[in-house]
Design a protein around this motif. Structure first.
Motif, short mmCIF file in Angstrom:
data_model
loop_
_atom_site.label_atom_id
_atom_site.label_comp_id
_atom_site.label_asym_id
_atom_site.label_seq_id
_atom_site.Cartn_x
_atom_site.Cartn_y
_atom_site.Cartn_z
N THR A 99 53.88 36.07 30.85
CA THR A 99 52.88 36.17 31.91
C THR A 99 53.27 35.22 33.04
N THR A 100 52.65 35.45 34.20
CA THR A 100 52.83 34.57 35.35
C THR A 100 51.69 33.57 35.38
N GLY A 101 52.03 32.29 35.51
CA GLY A 101 51.02 31.25 35.56
C GLY A 101 50.47 31.07 36.97
N TRP A 102 49.18 31.27 37.13
CA TRP A 102 48.53 31.18 38.43
C TRP A 102 47.75 29.87 38.56
N PRO A 130 45.48 40.58 31.61
CA PRO A 130 45.83 39.57 30.62
C PRO A 130 47.28 39.65 30.14
N ASP A 131 47.91 40.81 30.23
CA ASP A 131 49.30 40.95 29.81
C ASP A 131 50.28 40.50 30.88
N GLU A 132 49.77 40.24 32.09
CA GLU A 132 50.65 39.88 33.20
C GLU A 132 50.37 38.49 33.75
N ALA A 133 49.10 38.08 33.74
CA ALA A 133 48.71 36.86 34.44
C ALA A 133 47.94 35.91 33.54
N THR A 134 48.19 34.62 33.73
CA THR A 134 47.42 33.57 33.06
C THR A 134 46.92 32.60 34.11
N LEU A 135 45.63 32.38 34.15
CA LEU A 135 45.06 31.43 35.09
C LEU A 135 45.19 30.03 34.49
N VAL A 136 46.21 29.34 34.95
CA VAL A 136 46.59 28.06 34.35
C VAL A 136 45.77 26.89 34.87
N ALA A 137 45.56 26.85 36.20
CA ALA A 137 44.95 25.65 36.78
C ALA A 137 44.18 25.98 38.04
N VAL A 138 43.21 25.15 38.33
CA VAL A 138 42.47 25.22 39.58
C VAL A 138 42.44 23.83 40.18
N GLY A 139 42.52 23.77 41.51
CA GLY A 139 42.49 22.48 42.19
C GLY A 139 41.42 22.45 43.26
N VAL A 171 50.62 29.62 43.50
CA VAL A 171 49.31 29.10 43.88
C VAL A 171 48.67 30.05 44.88
N TYR A 172 47.43 30.41 44.62
CA TYR A 172 46.63 31.18 45.57
C TYR A 172 45.85 30.20 46.43
N VAL A 173 46.17 30.14 47.71
CA VAL A 173 45.51 29.23 48.64
C VAL A 173 44.26 29.93 49.18
N ALA A 174 43.10 29.49 48.71
CA ALA A 174 41.84 30.16 49.00
C ALA A 174 40.90 29.30 49.82
N SER A 175 41.44 28.30 50.49
CA SER A 175 40.62 27.38 51.29
C SER A 175 40.28 28.01 52.65
N PRO A 176 39.42 27.38 53.46
CA PRO A 176 39.10 27.92 54.79
C PRO A 176 40.33 28.03 55.68
N HIS A 177 40.20 28.82 56.73
CA HIS A 177 41.35 29.13 57.60
C HIS A 177 42.11 27.90 58.08
N GLY A 183 39.19 44.32 43.63
CA GLY A 183 40.19 44.92 44.51
C GLY A 183 41.47 44.14 44.67
N TYR A 184 41.59 42.98 44.03
CA TYR A 184 42.77 42.14 44.24
C TYR A 184 43.86 42.34 43.19
N THR A 185 43.64 43.24 42.25
CA THR A 185 44.64 43.41 41.20
C THR A 185 45.96 43.95 41.75
N PHE A 186 45.92 44.89 42.70
CA PHE A 186 47.15 45.43 43.27
C PHE A 186 47.94 44.33 43.97
N GLU A 187 47.22 43.49 44.71
CA GLU A 187 47.85 42.37 45.41
C GLU A 187 48.50 41.41 44.42
N ALA A 188 47.76 41.05 43.37
CA ALA A 188 48.29 40.12 42.38
C ALA A 188 49.51 40.72 41.67
#
Length: 345
Positions: A14-17, A37-46, A81-87, A296-301
């Motif tokens: 899996t890919t660690g996110w 679950p077979d592709e991605a693992t949510l490893v950490a949040v900051g 890392v998915y950067v989800a902070s404000p613009h 809707g974000y599965t295709f992107e991921a």
């Protein structure tokens, strides 16, 4: 499993996110990654708050939490890392992660100014690291099919594209959408979608003629623009119209008008379920259907993870050249309507 130089080992299960920031958009991606679950693992949040990071980790089943972005950027088990902070935070946080050796998926817009986008992508190129602007609509199968159909020439030459996205916002002036310190405004938040949609079919415009109004905070809250494209050896001259607003609900329609037909989406931003294709000489349109798993974000991921497995530093679905072109167009649109200057412009 940590990657080096933007490459994930092909046999990695899996890919660690990692997710940077804990707002609403971060929660949507967390839920969608759980569908893979077979592709991605949510490893950490900051987060800049250890308590918020811990609460997010507990709610979404994240393995561990970090009380700073620096700790997340240094996490050895994170592949991207998915950067989800404000613009206004996209550039410094994405840069921090790249400097820490992390690949990044950055929420739209990639940055608030073209110069920042250029610097960020140059750093990624230098480090051999993957970067993608999180323009999820460009990874959706129906929109990809529409782009391929138009590019094939089956519907003739593109003469005009019309794209719009808007909603009525009634929140306080302190909200990020209206806060100039957080790079608020309709163009950066909503306008990025129609500009990306037009870019997909016509590329970067020659001229941008823009009009709009401003909120009491000074940021643009309603804006329209006419984009022009000169004739080339491959196509005739074309035009595009884009509209974004924080003051009215729009049908969020995307329409591509060609010399032998047209393609149309209703609610192209809100997880489009249907593509309508009209061909000249036919009595009825062709309708293609699709569904969006989760938010809707599965295709992107999945596209991010495919690129990492292949060792690609950019996605052909959201290429760097298009992200830079859109950034320049957004900046020109802001200038045309008199939007406040952006840091790093």
């Amino acid at each position: 499993m940590r990657h080096d130089g933007g490459v994930t080992e092909p046999d990695a299960p899996t890919t660690g996110w990692g997710i940077l920031s804990t707002g609403h958009i971060a929660s949507v991606l967390a839920k969608d990654l759980a569908l893979l679950p077979d592709e991605a693992t949510l490893v950490a949040v900051g987060s800049r708050s250890a308590d918020k990071a811990a609460a997010f980790a507990a709610e979404y089943g994240v393995r561990r939490s970090h009380g700073s972005y620096e700790e997340l950027a240094a996490d050895p088990d994170v592949d991207v890392v998915y950067v989800a902070s404000p613009h206004n935070d996209h550039f410094p946080s994405a840069k921090l992660c790249l400097e820490g050796g992390q690949a990044v998926l950055v929420e739209k817009p990639l940055t608030v100014a073209p110069a920042q986008a250029e610097e960020l992508l140059a750093l990624a190129q230098e480090r051999g690291l993957f970067v993608m602007e999180a323009m999820w609509t460009r990874t959706h199968p129906l929109i990809r099919h529409a782009a391929e159909l138009v590019a094939s020439g089956e519907l003739g030459d593109v003469r005009h594209v019309d794209a719009q996205f808007g909603f009525a916002f009634d929140g306080p002036d302190s909200h990020r959408l209206l806060d100039p310190a957080q790079a608020g405004g309709a163009i950066l938040d909503a306008g990025v979608y129609p500009v990306h949609a037009v870019n997909l079919f016509l590329g970067e415009p020659e001229d941008v003629l823009g009009y709009g109004t401003a909120a009491s905070t000074g940021v643009d809250d309603h804006a329209a623009a006419l984009l022009t494209y000169p004739a080339t050896s491959d196509r005739p001259a074309a035009t595009a119209s884009v509209l974004c607003t924080l003051r009215a609900g729009l049908p969020n329609r995307l329409a591509v008008y060609c010399t032998k037909g047209r393609v149309m989406f209703d609610d192209f931003y809100l997880r489009p379920a249907e593509l309508t294709v009209w061909r000249d000489g036919t009595d009825a349109p062709e309708e293609l259907l699709a569904s969006w798993p989760g938010g809707g974000y599965t295709f992107e991921a999945q596209e991010v993870m495919r690129c990492l497995r292949a060792g690609e530093v950019e996605s052909p679905l959201v290429p760097w050249a298009d992200t830079l072109a859109v950034s320049r167009t957004l900046s020109r649109w802001q200038d045309a309507v008199g939007a406040p200057a952006r840091t790093g412009a």
